[in-house]
Scaffold this motif. Structure first.
Motif, PDB file in Angstrom:
ATOM      1  N   GLY A  35       0.809  -1.217   0.000  1.00 27.76           N
ATOM      2  CA  GLY A  35       0.000   0.000   0.000  1.00 27.76           C
ATOM      3  C   GLY A  35       0.841   1.265   0.000  1.00 27.76           C
ATOM      4  O   GLY A  35       0.308   2.353  -0.205  1.00 27.76           O
ATOM      5  N   GLY A  36       2.146   1.129   0.208  1.00 26.24           N
ATOM      6  CA  GLY A  36       3.006   2.308   0.220  1.00 26.24           C
ATOM      7  C   GLY A  36       3.151   2.972  -1.133  1.00 26.24           C
ATOM      8  O   GLY A  36       3.688   4.063  -1.235  1.00 26.24           O
ATOM      9  N   CYS A  59     -12.523  -4.492  -6.908  1.00 24.33           N
ATOM     10  CA  CYS A  59     -11.195  -4.104  -6.417  1.00 24.33           C
ATOM     11  C   CYS A  59     -10.150  -5.109  -6.897  1.00 24.33           C
ATOM     12  O   CYS A  59     -10.220  -6.292  -6.561  1.00 24.33           O
ATOM     13  CB  CYS A  59     -11.180  -4.027  -4.896  1.00 24.33           C
ATOM     14  SG  CYS A  59      -9.511  -3.727  -4.245  1.00 24.33           S
ATOM     15  N   PRO A  60      -9.159  -4.677  -7.661  1.00 22.53           N
ATOM     16  CA  PRO A  60      -8.166  -5.623  -8.195  1.00 22.53           C
ATOM     17  C   PRO A  60      -7.221  -6.178  -7.140  1.00 22.53           C
ATOM     18  O   PRO A  60      -6.489  -7.140  -7.404  1.00 22.53           O
ATOM     19  CB  PRO A  60      -7.400  -4.782  -9.230  1.00 22.53           C
ATOM     20  CG  PRO A  60      -7.577  -3.374  -8.792  1.00 22.53           C
ATOM     21  CD  PRO A  60      -8.924  -3.301  -8.122  1.00 22.53           C
ATOM     22  N   ASP A  61      -7.207  -5.591  -5.963  1.00 25.47           N
ATOM     23  CA  ASP A  61      -6.301  -6.053  -4.913  1.00 25.47           C
ATOM     24  C   ASP A  61      -7.019  -6.725  -3.755  1.00 25.47           C
ATOM     25  O   ASP A  61      -6.388  -6.987  -2.725  1.00 25.47           O
ATOM     26  CB  ASP A  61      -5.477  -4.881  -4.387  1.00 25.47           C
ATOM     27  CG  ASP A  61      -4.411  -4.472  -5.376  1.00 25.47           C
ATOM     28  OD1 ASP A  61      -3.548  -5.310  -5.655  1.00 25.47           O
ATOM     29  OD2 ASP A  61      -4.469  -3.348  -5.885  1.00 25.47           O
ATOM     30  N   SER A  62      -8.299  -6.989  -3.902  1.00 30.18           N
ATOM     31  CA  SER A  62      -9.081  -7.583  -2.800  1.00 30.18           C
ATOM     32  C   SER A  62      -8.808  -6.818  -1.503  1.00 30.18           C
ATOM     33  O   SER A  62      -8.541  -7.414  -0.461  1.00 30.18           O
ATOM     34  CB  SER A  62      -8.748  -9.065  -2.625  1.00 30.18           C
ATOM     35  OG  SER A  62      -9.070  -9.775  -3.797  1.00 30.18           O
ATOM     36  N   ALA A  63      -8.847  -5.498  -1.609  1.00 30.57           N
ATOM     37  CA  ALA A  63      -8.435  -4.654  -0.488  1.00 30.57           C
ATOM     38  C   ALA A  63      -9.621  -4.031   0.252  1.00 30.57           C
ATOM     39  O   ALA A  63      -9.456  -3.033   0.958  1.00 30.57           O
ATOM     40  CB  ALA A  63      -7.508  -3.547  -0.988  1.00 30.57           C
ATOM     41  N   LEU A  76      -5.578  -1.024   3.920  1.00 25.90           N
ATOM     42  CA  LEU A  76      -4.660  -0.014   3.400  1.00 25.90           C
ATOM     43  C   LEU A  76      -3.235  -0.532   3.251  1.00 25.90           C
ATOM     44  O   LEU A  76      -2.419   0.095   2.579  1.00 25.90           O
ATOM     45  CB  LEU A  76      -4.718   1.234   4.280  1.00 25.90           C
ATOM     46  CG  LEU A  76      -6.076   1.971   4.211  1.00 25.90           C
ATOM     47  CD1 LEU A  76      -6.099   3.139   5.173  1.00 25.90           C
ATOM     48  CD2 LEU A  76      -6.382   2.433   2.788  1.00 25.90           C
ATOM     49  N   ASN A  77      -2.913  -1.677   3.836  1.00 23.45           N
ATOM     50  CA  ASN A  77      -1.597  -2.270   3.590  1.00 23.45           C
ATOM     51  C   ASN A  77      -1.476  -2.797   2.163  1.00 23.45           C
ATOM     52  O   ASN A  77      -0.367  -3.039   1.683  1.00 23.45           O
ATOM     53  CB  ASN A  77      -1.328  -3.423   4.562  1.00 23.45           C
ATOM     54  CG  ASN A  77      -0.818  -2.933   5.888  1.00 23.45           C
ATOM     55  OD1 ASN A  77      -0.477  -1.757   6.033  1.00 23.45           O
ATOM     56  ND2 ASN A  77      -0.770  -3.814   6.873  1.00 23.45           N
TER      57      ASN A  77
END
Ligand code: SF4
Ligand code: SF4
Length: 107
Positions: A35-36, A59-63, A76-77
Motif C-alpha cells: 500500500g506504500g 477491487c483488483p487487490d481484494s483490499a 490499506l496495507n
C-alpha cells in the motif's frame, strides 16, 4: 528459489539487492505491504453507501473488507489507490483523498 529474506533491507548496499521483477514464491500477496505505492486513499461515506458490494467485487487487490455481507473498511496495507472502487460505485459513496490530507467531513 526460496523466499526472500528482507529482514536486513535497511542495511543493504546497492549490489546486495536481488534482481527486480522477480517473485520467487507464489501466493505471497499477504506477506508484503504494497500500500506504500498509494498517493490517494479511498474514503467511503457510509451514509451514502447502499452496500451493493460492487466495489468489493471490482477491487483488483481484494483490499476491501466485508463483514456480514457488507463492506466495512479498506485494507490499506494492500490498497494501491487505483480508484477503481470510486469509479464503479453507482452512488458515488467513495472518494479518493490525497494521502496526508484530513478526511473530508461527512455532511
Ligand atoms: S483504490 Fe483500488 S486497490 Fe484501493 S480499495 Fe479501491 S479498488 Fe481496491
Ligand atoms: S460500490 Fe458504492 S454503494 Fe456499492 S458497496 Fe461499494 S461503496 Fe457501497
Amino acid at each position: 528459489m526460496s523466499k526472500w529474506d528482507i529482514s536486513g533491507i535497511n542495511e543493504w548496499k546497492s549490489g546486495e539487492f536481488p534482481l527486480g521483477a522477480v517473485i520467487p514464491e507464489s501466493g505471497n500477496s499477504r506477506d508484503y505491504v504494497t500500500g506504500g505505492w498509494r498517493s490517494d486513499r479511498p474514503y467511503r461515506n457510509d451514509d451514502v453507501c447502499t452496500q451493493c458490494l460492487l466495489c468489493w467485487i471490482m477491487c483488483p487487490d481484494s483490499a476491501i473488507n466485508t463483514e456480514n455481507e457488507e463492506v466495512t473498511t479498506f485494507k490499506l496495507n494492500h490498497c494501491k489507490g487505483c480508484g477503481v472502487c470510486a469509479n464503479v460505485c453507482p452512488v458515488n459513496a467513495i472518494m479518493m483523498v490525497p494521502e496526508g490530507c484530513d478526511l473530508p467531513e461527512v455532511k
